[in-house]
Motif scaffolding. Structure first.
Motif, PDB file in Angstrom:
ATOM      1  N   ASP A  95      -1.515  -0.193   4.998  1.00 15.91           N
ATOM      2  CA  ASP A  95      -1.838  -1.574   4.644  1.00 15.91           C
ATOM      3  C   ASP A  95      -2.833  -1.624   3.486  1.00 15.91           C
ATOM      4  O   ASP A  95      -2.693  -2.435   2.559  1.00 15.91           O
ATOM      5  CB  ASP A  95      -2.407  -2.327   5.852  1.00 15.91           C
ATOM      6  CG  ASP A  95      -1.356  -2.596   6.925  1.00 15.91           C
ATOM      7  OD1 ASP A  95      -0.141  -2.498   6.615  1.00 15.91           O
ATOM      8  OD2 ASP A  95      -1.758  -2.890   8.069  1.00 15.91           O
ATOM      9  N   ASP A  96      -3.850  -0.747   3.534  1.00 17.57           N
ATOM     10  CA  ASP A  96      -4.848  -0.699   2.463  1.00 17.57           C
ATOM     11  C   ASP A  96      -4.209  -0.328   1.128  1.00 17.57           C
ATOM     12  O   ASP A  96      -4.538  -0.906   0.090  1.00 17.57           O
ATOM     13  CB  ASP A  96      -5.967   0.292   2.806  1.00 17.57           C
ATOM     14  CG  ASP A  96      -6.837  -0.189   3.957  1.00 17.57           C
ATOM     15  OD1 ASP A  96      -6.749  -1.383   4.320  1.00 17.57           O
ATOM     16  OD2 ASP A  96      -7.601   0.655   4.499  1.00 17.57           O
ATOM     17  N   GLU A  97      -3.296   0.632   1.156  1.00 21.31           N
ATOM     18  CA  GLU A  97      -2.607   1.045  -0.076  1.00 21.31           C
ATOM     19  C   GLU A  97      -1.775  -0.100  -0.639  1.00 21.31           C
ATOM     20  O   GLU A  97      -1.755  -0.326  -1.850  1.00 21.31           O
ATOM     21  CB  GLU A  97      -1.717   2.259   0.198  1.00 21.31           C
ATOM     22  CG  GLU A  97      -2.476   3.549   0.415  1.00 21.31           C
ATOM     23  CD  GLU A  97      -1.567   4.705   0.801  1.00 21.31           C
ATOM     24  OE1 GLU A  97      -0.330   4.565   0.733  1.00 21.31           O
ATOM     25  OE2 GLU A  97      -2.102   5.768   1.185  1.00 21.31           O
ATOM     26  N   GLU A  98      -1.076  -0.810   0.245  1.00 23.11           N
ATOM     27  CA  GLU A  98      -0.262  -1.939  -0.200  1.00 23.11           C
ATOM     28  C   GLU A  98      -1.125  -3.038  -0.790  1.00 23.11           C
ATOM     29  O   GLU A  98      -0.786  -3.635  -1.807  1.00 23.11           O
ATOM     30  CB  GLU A  98       0.591  -2.474   0.954  1.00 23.11           C
ATOM     31  CG  GLU A  98       1.715  -1.533   1.351  1.00 23.11           C
ATOM     32  CD  GLU A  98       2.470  -2.019   2.579  1.00 23.11           C
ATOM     33  OE1 GLU A  98       2.097  -3.048   3.179  1.00 23.11           O
ATOM     34  OE2 GLU A  98       3.450  -1.340   2.954  1.00 23.11           O
ATOM     35  N   GLU A  99      -2.267  -3.309  -0.165  1.00 27.31           N
ATOM     36  CA  GLU A  99      -3.174  -4.331  -0.688  1.00 27.31           C
ATOM     37  C   GLU A  99      -3.737  -3.912  -2.052  1.00 27.31           C
ATOM     38  O   GLU A  99      -3.862  -4.752  -2.948  1.00 27.31           O
ATOM     39  CB  GLU A  99      -4.322  -4.581   0.308  1.00 27.31           C
ATOM     40  CG  GLU A  99      -3.894  -5.325   1.554  1.00 27.31           C
ATOM     41  CD  GLU A  99      -5.010  -5.445   2.576  1.00 27.31           C
ATOM     42  OE1 GLU A  99      -6.166  -5.102   2.269  1.00 27.31           O
ATOM     43  OE2 GLU A  99      -4.713  -5.897   3.709  1.00 27.31           O
ATOM     44  N   ALA A 100      -4.053  -2.655  -2.203  1.00 27.85           N
ATOM     45  CA  ALA A 100      -4.584  -2.155  -3.489  1.00 27.85           C
ATOM     46  C   ALA A 100      -3.518  -2.287  -4.582  1.00 27.85           C
ATOM     47  O   ALA A 100      -3.832  -2.688  -5.706  1.00 27.85           O
ATOM     48  CB  ALA A 100      -5.017  -0.703  -3.341  1.00 27.85           C
ATOM     49  N   LYS A 101      -2.277  -2.000  -4.262  1.00 34.37           N
ATOM     50  CA  LYS A 101      -1.202  -2.134  -5.254  1.00 34.37           C
ATOM     51  C   LYS A 101      -1.012  -3.601  -5.656  1.00 34.37           C
ATOM     52  O   LYS A 101      -0.802  -3.917  -6.819  1.00 34.37           O
ATOM     53  CB  LYS A 101       0.121  -1.584  -4.671  1.00 34.37           C
ATOM     54  CG  LYS A 101       0.167  -0.071  -4.633  1.00 34.37           C
ATOM     55  CD  LYS A 101       1.483   0.402  -4.042  1.00 34.37           C
ATOM     56  CE  LYS A 101       1.493   1.895  -3.855  1.00 34.37           C
ATOM     57  NZ  LYS A 101       2.721   2.368  -3.190  1.00 34.37           N
ATOM     58  N   GLN A 102      -1.085  -4.487  -4.663  1.00 34.90           N
ATOM     59  CA  GLN A 102      -0.923  -5.914  -4.935  1.00 34.90           C
ATOM     60  C   GLN A 102      -2.082  -6.413  -5.789  1.00 34.90           C
ATOM     61  O   GLN A 102      -1.888  -7.231  -6.694  1.00 34.90           O
ATOM     62  CB  GLN A 102      -0.822  -6.704  -3.645  1.00 34.90           C
ATOM     63  CG  GLN A 102       0.482  -6.498  -2.909  1.00 34.90           C
ATOM     64  CD  GLN A 102       0.516  -7.225  -1.565  1.00 34.90           C
ATOM     65  OE1 GLN A 102      -0.484  -7.816  -1.140  1.00 34.90           O
ATOM     66  NE2 GLN A 102       1.659  -7.169  -0.902  1.00 34.90           N
TER      67      GLN A 102
ATOM     68  N   GLN B 195      -3.823  -4.680  -7.940  1.00 36.61           N
ATOM     69  CA  GLN B 195      -3.679  -4.130  -9.291  1.00 36.61           C
ATOM     70  C   GLN B 195      -2.623  -4.888 -10.082  1.00 36.61           C
ATOM     71  O   GLN B 195      -2.761  -5.076 -11.289  1.00 36.61           O
ATOM     72  CB  GLN B 195      -3.313  -2.652  -9.242  1.00 36.61           C
ATOM     73  CG  GLN B 195      -4.441  -1.748  -8.825  1.00 36.61           C
ATOM     74  CD  GLN B 195      -4.002  -0.299  -8.728  1.00 36.61           C
ATOM     75  OE1 GLN B 195      -2.819   0.010  -8.782  1.00 36.61           O
ATOM     76  NE2 GLN B 195      -4.977   0.602  -8.555  1.00 36.61           N
ATOM     77  N   SER B 196      -1.585  -5.327  -9.411  1.00 36.79           N
ATOM     78  CA  SER B 196      -0.499  -6.018 -10.110  1.00 36.79           C
ATOM     79  C   SER B 196      -0.818  -7.486 -10.376  1.00 36.79           C
ATOM     80  O   SER B 196      -0.185  -8.119 -11.197  1.00 36.79           O
ATOM     81  CB  SER B 196       0.823  -5.905  -9.327  1.00 36.79           C
ATOM     82  OG  SER B 196       0.721  -6.581  -8.099  1.00 36.79           O
TER      83      SER B 196
END
Length: 71
Positions: free
Chosen positions: A60-67, A69-70
């Protein structure tokens, strides 16, 4: 042309192999049941060793970080 798997022959071969290994059908059943129980316990223990909630949080943390950044 592929042949259908011969379950009857497979079953017969497995039983023969186990009887040869353990001495009798009864002993083969007892030994295989013990092995199945041992494998179930190992699988359960390994499952308990993995912190699935931590892994889900990291995903979840990785997905939030990607979102973030985008955006």
């Amino acid at each position: 042309m592929s042949k259908e798997f011969n379950w009857k022959k497979y079953k017969s071969d497995v039983i023969k192999k186990c009887v040869d290994k353990y001495g009798s059908r009864e002993q083969a059943i007892v030994e295989m049941d013990a092995e199945i129980g041992s494998l179930r316990l190992k699988a359960e223990t390994l499952g308990n060793m993995v912190d699935w909630e931590k892994i889900e949080r990291e995903i979840d943390d990785e997905e939030e970080a990607k979102q973030a950044q985008s955006a």
